[in-house]
Design a protein around this motif. Structure first.
Motif, short mmCIF file in Angstrom:
data_model
loop_
_atom_site.label_atom_id
_atom_site.label_comp_id
_atom_site.label_asym_id
_atom_site.label_seq_id
_atom_site.Cartn_x
_atom_site.Cartn_y
_atom_site.Cartn_z
N PRO A 48 0.83 -1.21 0.00
CA PRO A 48 0.00 0.00 0.00
C PRO A 48 0.86 1.26 0.00
O PRO A 48 1.74 1.43 0.85
CB PRO A 48 -0.81 -0.10 1.29
CG PRO A 48 -0.77 -1.54 1.69
CD PRO A 48 0.55 -2.06 1.16
N ALA A 49 0.63 2.14 -0.95
CA ALA A 49 1.43 3.36 -1.09
C ALA A 49 1.26 4.30 0.10
O ALA A 49 2.20 4.98 0.50
CB ALA A 49 1.08 4.08 -2.39
N ALA A 50 0.08 4.35 0.70
CA ALA A 50 -0.16 5.25 1.82
C ALA A 50 0.75 4.94 3.00
O ALA A 50 1.13 5.84 3.75
CB ALA A 50 -1.62 5.20 2.23
N ALA A 51 1.10 3.67 3.17
CA ALA A 51 1.99 3.29 4.27
C ALA A 51 3.41 3.80 4.02
O ALA A 51 4.15 4.08 4.96
CB ALA A 51 2.00 1.78 4.43
N LEU A 52 3.79 3.91 2.75
CA LEU A 52 5.14 4.35 2.40
C LEU A 52 5.24 5.85 2.19
O LEU A 52 6.27 6.46 2.49
CB LEU A 52 5.59 3.63 1.12
CG LEU A 52 5.57 2.11 1.15
CD1 LEU A 52 5.83 1.55 -0.23
CD2 LEU A 52 6.60 1.59 2.15
N PHE A 53 4.19 6.44 1.63
CA PHE A 53 4.20 7.85 1.23
C PHE A 53 2.97 8.55 1.79
O PHE A 53 2.04 8.90 1.05
CB PHE A 53 4.23 7.96 -0.30
CG PHE A 53 5.24 7.06 -0.95
CD1 PHE A 53 6.60 7.27 -0.80
CD2 PHE A 53 4.83 5.96 -1.70
CE1 PHE A 53 7.53 6.43 -1.39
CE2 PHE A 53 5.75 5.11 -2.30
CZ PHE A 53 7.11 5.34 -2.14
N PRO A 54 2.91 8.74 3.11
CA PRO A 54 1.69 9.27 3.74
C PRO A 54 1.28 10.66 3.27
O PRO A 54 0.10 11.01 3.32
CB PRO A 54 2.00 9.25 5.24
CG PRO A 54 3.48 9.12 5.34
CD PRO A 54 3.95 8.46 4.10
N THR A 55 2.21 11.45 2.76
CA THR A 55 1.87 12.79 2.27
C THR A 55 1.67 12.81 0.76
O THR A 55 1.45 13.87 0.17
CB THR A 55 2.96 13.82 2.65
OG1 THR A 55 4.19 13.46 2.00
CG2 THR A 55 3.16 13.89 4.15
N GLY A 56 1.76 11.64 0.11
CA GLY A 56 1.55 11.55 -1.32
C GLY A 56 2.76 11.86 -2.17
O GLY A 56 2.67 11.95 -3.39
N GLU A 57 3.91 12.02 -1.55
CA GLU A 57 5.15 12.25 -2.29
C GLU A 57 6.25 11.43 -1.65
O GLU A 57 6.12 10.99 -0.51
CB GLU A 57 5.52 13.73 -2.34
CG GLU A 57 5.83 14.35 -1.01
CD GLU A 57 6.13 15.84 -1.10
OE1 GLU A 57 6.06 16.43 -2.19
OE2 GLU A 57 6.45 16.41 -0.06
N GLY A 58 7.33 11.22 -2.40
CA GLY A 58 8.42 10.46 -1.84
C GLY A 58 9.47 10.08 -2.86
O GLY A 58 9.54 10.64 -3.96
N SER A 59 10.28 9.10 -2.48
CA SER A 59 11.40 8.64 -3.29
C SER A 59 11.51 7.13 -3.16
O SER A 59 11.22 6.57 -2.11
CB SER A 59 12.71 9.27 -2.84
OG SER A 59 12.65 10.68 -2.89
#
Length: 156
Positions: A4-15
């Protein structure tokens, strides 16, 4: 692997930093997906792949079914480990660096991305016949000037 992307990128951005090995060039007519962020469809996604019919590595997007790619990040050599870093921001910018190359970018990102998917797309038509040796997801955007130093520290 699907996370799940939300677990990795809670603010909707990342690397996402990744070290991978592909033992052969992509076959004609079929991309090899290293990873993608998607909304559980292939119609809205950020994708990082080895292009069909060769050794070219590229990052891009598909928004509402319309694909767009950043300039080529570079090429891989079959059987040789490669490191790469992809970042995406809430400002709508995607940037990618293949170790030792130049940062390539594009503007405009799809919304509603819910999954980080390794090795294939949702349709199962872009399988990676290789391996991901190491992968890290960060909930922050790494600035262009910091991307190569980050990859240097990432190691193989």
């Amino acid at each position: 692997m699907v996370v799940p992307a939300a677990a990795l990128f809670p603010t909707g951005e990342g690397s996402v930093a990744v070290q991978f090995v592909i033992p052969q060039n992509a076959p004609p007519g079929a991309d090899q997906m290293i990873f993608q962020l998607d909304d559980n469809t292939d119609g809205n996604r950020i994708r990082f792949r080895n292009l069909a019919g060769g050794a070219t590595i590229v990052a891009g997007t598909v928004i509402g079914g319309t694909p767009a790619d950043a300039p080529s990040a570079g090429s891989m050599t079959a059987g040789v480990p490669v490191k790469a870093l992809l970042t995406f921001s809430n400002a709508g910018r995607l940037a990618v660096l293949l170790n030792g190359g130049a940062v390539q970018s594009l503007n405009g990102l799809p919304g509603g991305l819910t999954w980080l998917r390794n090795f294939n797309n949702v349709a199962g038509s872009a399988g990676l016949f290789g391996e991901i040796g190491r992968q890290t997801a960060l909930s922050q955007v790494i600035a262009d000037g910091d991307m190569q130093p980050y990859l240097n520290a990432f190691g193989i």
